[in-house]
Every structure is written in C-alpha cells, then in structure tokens.
Design an enzyme around this catalytic site. Sequence first.
Site, PDB file in Angstrom:
ATOM      1  N   ASN A  84       9.656  11.150 100.808  1.00 20.67           N
ATOM      2  CA  ASN A  84      10.836  11.073  99.949  1.00 20.67           C
ATOM      3  C   ASN A  84      11.950  10.228 100.570  1.00 20.67           C
ATOM      4  OD1 ASN A  84      13.085  12.135  98.106  1.00 20.67           O
ATOM      5  ND2 ASN A  84      13.640  13.059 100.058  1.00 20.67           N
ATOM      6  N   TYR A 151      15.232  -3.213  99.285  1.00 23.89           N
ATOM      7  CA  TYR A 151      14.925  -1.907  98.689  1.00 23.89           C
ATOM      8  C   TYR A 151      13.843  -2.050  97.613  1.00 23.89           C
ATOM      9  CZ  TYR A 151      15.651   2.594  96.324  1.00 23.89           C
ATOM     10  OH  TYR A 151      15.478   3.839  95.762  1.00 23.89           O
ATOM     11  N   LYS A 155      10.003  -0.477  97.657  1.00 20.05           N
ATOM     12  CA  LYS A 155       9.544   0.424  96.594  1.00 20.05           C
ATOM     13  C   LYS A 155       8.325  -0.153  95.866  1.00 20.05           C
ATOM     14  CE  LYS A 155      12.162   4.051  96.983  1.00 20.05           C
ATOM     15  NZ  LYS A 155      11.558   5.304  97.446  1.00 20.05           N
ATOM     16  N   VAL A 186      18.847   9.335  89.582  1.00 14.13           N
ATOM     17  CA  VAL A 186      19.194  10.709  89.940  1.00 14.13           C
ATOM     18  C   VAL A 186      20.580  10.740  90.577  1.00 14.13           C
ATOM     19  CG1 VAL A 186      18.337  12.786  91.085  1.00 14.13           C
ATOM     20  CG2 VAL A 186      16.751  10.953  90.508  1.00 14.13           C
TER      21      VAL A 186
END
Length: 246
Positions: A84, A151, A155, A186
């Site tokens: 995570n 990033y 990913k 989120v």
Amino acid sequence: MGNRHFIITGTSKGIGKQLAELLLEKGDYIYGIARGTSDLEDAYERYKHIQFDLSDIHSIDDLVSSILEQIPPQEVEFIGLINNAAMLEPLKPIDQCIAEEISQQLDISLAAPMILTSSFIKQTSHLNARRKIVNVSSGSGSYPAPSMASYCTSKAGMIMFTQCVAMEQSGQPNPVEVIAFDPGMVDTELQAVARSKSAEGFALSEVFGQVYEAGQLRSPQDVAKQLIERMEEFSDPSKVLHTMEG
C-alpha cells in the site's frame, strides 16, 4: 481454525491504517511497516509495528524473514501481503527533478513492492496456507499527468508487475493469488499534498482542489472495506485488476 496474518506497508496513516484497524477488529494479526511510528500497537495486541524505510531496498529480504519468523506455520490459514505504501513526490516537471528524488520515488513506490513480493513468495512457499498479494495501484498508472511522471510511471509499473506475477503463479502447486486494486481518489494526506502545491509548479493542483471541494473523494474506510472484500474473495488469475467500483 487457523489464523489470518497480514503484512501491510504504509500503516501509519490513510488507507493502510484503516485496513489494519478493520482487519484487527476481525481478529487478524497485522505486521505493519512504515517509516513513522504507529499508535495501533498500544491499542491492539495483535498488531506489530516495524519502523522501516522502504527506500532501503537491500534490507527488504531480511525484513520479510524477521516478520515470518514470528508466525507459527502450523497456525496459518491465510497469509497476505498488501503493498500500500507509495510516495507522491516529486510533483514537478521532470526537467526540474533531480536523480535522487526520482530514484527514491521509484524505490519506495515500485522497487520495494516488487522485492517484497519476491521475498514473500519465496519465503512462504513451504506453507500450505492460502497466500495472497494485493498491490494498491492508481488511475495514475493509466492516465498520464504533467508534474507526476515518476508517480504515474511507478503506478503503471505496479499494474504490469501484478499481471506478470499472476501469470507466473497460475499453474503453480499452491499459487499465490495476486491482484491490483485501484482505490480511486481517496481523502488522504496524498491528496492534501497534491492540493497544496502551487499551480505554477503543479498544474493539476487546481483539479485536485475541485474534486475535494465537490466532495468526490472516497473515505479511507470505504476503500479499506472494499479492498478487504477483494482480498477475501478467490481471485481469477486471468482477471487481476480491480477498481473501487468493480
């Protein structure tokens, strides 16, 4: 009845912390890895916190063995790894990023989960337990964005990596189930960081701000609940990518 044990990275805040709490409430054993400390250790006796910087990729093998040594093999019914933890920075055009920033981002967000996966598969191969790995991915792995090259690339790498490992495992005697889970947008510190950047340096900060203002961010708890559902159901090796909606 055996026990369930989960290794989770990034448990000091956000989705990782919510995940740990929900699983602890179910009576599971959690080994949380984070750079910072965690208050979960005082609250739950089944939680063990390991303070570790995931950019130290050469020590990951030892980290995994030190965790697995604490788990009596005959008692394990289900053992899982949830990758995570990720790093959002550097949030600026690539020509303004220095080697150290790019390297740290790729180590924490991509190399570390790959090495954790490798160690986990290798070091749990003697167990008869159900084994599962969940890689937390992101829409950023499919949608390019300015100032987010490192990033987005890490990913995208997580998504491809998950698919490759799932193919390797299918047909093994006790295959490790491997899935990628995209939580959507989120309400975590990562989002707050993205919103706080100046528009000159980070063109998308305004977009992140608008999503937040419009109340379109999901709560870490909802996301954690759905991730647990995906983790508990048996995975089809040919369908390993999951989003918050599906």
